[in-house]
Design an enzyme around this catalytic site. Structure first.
Site, mmCIF file in Angstrom:
data_model
loop_
_atom_site.group_PDB
_atom_site.id
_atom_site.type_symbol
_atom_site.label_atom_id
_atom_site.label_comp_id
_atom_site.label_asym_id
_atom_site.label_seq_id
_atom_site.Cartn_x
_atom_site.Cartn_y
_atom_site.Cartn_z
ATOM 1 N N ASN A 298 44.028 23.884 37.605
ATOM 2 C CA ASN A 298 42.929 24.102 36.652
ATOM 3 C C ASN A 298 42.122 22.803 36.563
ATOM 4 O O ASN A 298 42.585 21.836 35.961
ATOM 5 C CB ASN A 298 43.535 24.483 35.296
ATOM 6 N N TRP A 299 40.952 22.816 37.162
ATOM 7 C CA TRP A 299 40.153 21.588 37.224
ATOM 8 C C TRP A 299 39.403 21.326 35.914
ATOM 9 O O TRP A 299 38.736 20.290 35.783
ATOM 10 C CB TRP A 299 39.155 21.652 38.387
ATOM 11 N N LYS A 300 39.468 22.262 35.002
ATOM 12 C CA LYS A 300 38.791 22.118 33.698
ATOM 13 C C LYS A 300 37.337 21.674 33.889
ATOM 14 O O LYS A 300 36.711 22.066 34.869
ATOM 15 C CB LYS A 300 39.575 21.161 32.796
ATOM 16 N N HIS B 299 43.462 30.349 27.929
ATOM 17 C CA HIS B 299 43.959 28.963 27.931
ATOM 18 C C HIS B 299 43.946 28.434 26.500
ATOM 19 O O HIS B 299 43.048 28.752 25.713
ATOM 20 C CB HIS B 299 43.076 28.095 28.836
ATOM 21 N N GLU C 44 43.102 25.716 25.302
ATOM 22 C CA GLU C 44 41.873 25.010 24.906
ATOM 23 C C GLU C 44 40.819 26.010 24.447
ATOM 24 O O GLU C 44 40.059 25.745 23.507
ATOM 25 C CB GLU C 44 41.378 24.142 26.082
ATOM 26 N N GLU D 291 52.377 27.978 28.753
ATOM 27 C CA GLU D 291 51.914 26.600 28.598
ATOM 28 C C GLU D 291 52.102 26.156 27.153
ATOM 29 O O GLU D 291 51.240 26.419 26.301
ATOM 30 C CB GLU D 291 50.428 26.516 28.945
ATOM 31 N N GLY E 216 48.451 18.106 28.856
ATOM 32 C CA GLY E 216 47.696 16.864 28.899
ATOM 33 C C GLY E 216 48.331 15.740 28.097
ATOM 34 O O GLY E 216 47.704 14.723 27.850
ATOM 35 N N SER F 85 51.726 19.295 31.805
ATOM 36 C CA SER F 85 52.103 18.009 32.397
ATOM 37 C C SER F 85 53.002 18.148 33.630
ATOM 38 O O SER F 85 53.929 17.361 33.812
ATOM 39 C CB SER F 85 52.736 17.092 31.333
ATOM 40 N N GLY G 81 47.085 21.063 35.375
ATOM 41 C CA GLY G 81 45.790 20.529 34.945
ATOM 42 C C GLY G 81 45.517 19.194 35.604
ATOM 43 O O GLY G 81 45.097 19.111 36.760
ATOM 44 N N GLY G 82 45.788 18.111 34.877
ATOM 45 C CA GLY G 82 45.445 16.764 35.328
ATOM 46 C C GLY G 82 45.852 16.448 36.760
ATOM 47 O O GLY G 82 45.065 15.883 37.532
HETATM 48 C C1 PEP Z 1 46.465 23.007 31.711
HETATM 49 O O1 PEP Z 1 45.448 22.624 31.188
HETATM 50 O O2 PEP Z 1 46.584 24.198 32.029
HETATM 51 C C2 PEP Z 1 47.523 22.024 31.938
HETATM 52 C C3 PEP Z 1 48.716 22.470 32.162
HETATM 53 O O3 PEP Z 1 47.172 20.698 31.889
HETATM 54 P P1 PEP Z 1 48.103 19.435 32.243
HETATM 55 O O4 PEP Z 1 48.796 19.759 33.548
HETATM 56 O O5 PEP Z 1 47.149 18.292 32.398
HETATM 57 O O6 PEP Z 1 49.044 19.270 31.135
#
Ligand code: PEP
Length: 252
Positions: free
Chosen positions: A9-11, A95, A97, A167, A173, A213, A234-235
């Site tokens: 997920n490049w957000k 998600h 967010e 998640e 994050g 994470s 994500g990151g």
């Molecule tokens: C996400 O936003 O779906 C996520 C899992 O982010 P991160 O891996 O950065 O925690």
């Protein structure tokens, strides 16, 4: 028997040039892998470039959201049909967010799941509890509600197309990953709930991803768990090296 799936997920990151470069690196390293499904989810403005770059490879593309109507006066929104038209095969829905920052309800998320399925796209339905919900003992109630409401009106024959991403909000994050035991407990609960909704066979075929994470250093341990079928990253999906390492996790 379930094919693993790793999704990035490049957000709200990357310019066109950066997205094309990352997509090309991923295609060059991972594009011929067949034992795993690989998905990247760039911002809407980057979709066309990324779809074009990864064409004819094993990498599929997802939208990060959609609006649950096929077309119309919905300024600023993108429909499932438009995602399909531009070459997406998946859509990330619900998600945390979007639930938190955009106030998305389970009922609204459910409409999007149905819209994606109607357009022939696979929803990646995100569910997850906050730390307060976990610590106050409400975790399973919250997750069950997100799952049952999010999958309302989904037919048993469509349910296998849905990917669930667990998640925990406190792990996104933050650098705090759920332990593999914490994740497995929830994944087993999700599969059990899917079984009650759609039957045992469907639940056994459904893929349940962990997100929060995920890094090259923890993917191997997570993937040893029987009910963890992959990851939503994500990151660590923003750097080719890290994402390639995650997709190349140690197979049993
Ligand atoms: C996400 O936003 O779906 C996520 C899992 O982010 P991160 O891996 O950065 O925690």
């Amino acid at each position: 028997m379930r094919k693993p799936l790793i999704a990035g997920n490049w957000k709200m990151h990357k310019t066109l040039a950066e997205a094309a470069a990352l997509a090309k690196e991923l295609k060059d390293s991972l594009g011929t892998m067949t034992d795993i499904d690989i998905v990247v989810a760039p911002s809407f403005t980057l979709l066309n470039t990324v779809v074009t770059t990864v064409r004819d490879s094993a990498i599929a593309v997802a939208g990060q959201n959609c609006y649950p109507r096929p077309s119309g006066a919905f300024t600023g929104e993108i429909s499932a049909e438009q995602l399909k038209d531009c070459g997406c095969a998946y859509g990330i829905i619900g998600h945390s967010e979007r639930r938190q920052l955009c106030g998305e309800s389970n009922a609204f998320i459910n409409q999007k799941v149905v819209a994606l399925l109607s357009s022939g796209l696979r929803p990646i339905l995100c569910i997850g509890e906050t730390l307060e919900e976990r610590e106050s003992g409400q975790m399973l109630t919250i997750l069950k509600e997100q799952l049952v409401s999010g999958l309302r009106q989904v037919l048993p024959q469509q349910a296998g197309e849905v990917v669930v991403a667990y998640e925990p909000v406190w792990a996104i994050g933050t650098g705090k990953t759920a332990s593999s035991a914490q994740a497995e407990e929830v994944h087993a609960f999700v599969r059990d709930t899917l079984g009650k909704l759609f039957g045992h066979d469907c639940a056994q075929k459904s893929r349940i991803l962990y997100g929060g994470s995920v890094k090259p250093a923890n993917i191997d341990e997570l993937m040893t768990q029987p009910n963890i079928d992959g990851a939503l990253v994500g990151g660590a999906s923003l750097q080719a090296d890290d994402f390639i390492k995650i997709v190349s996790f140690t197979r049993p």
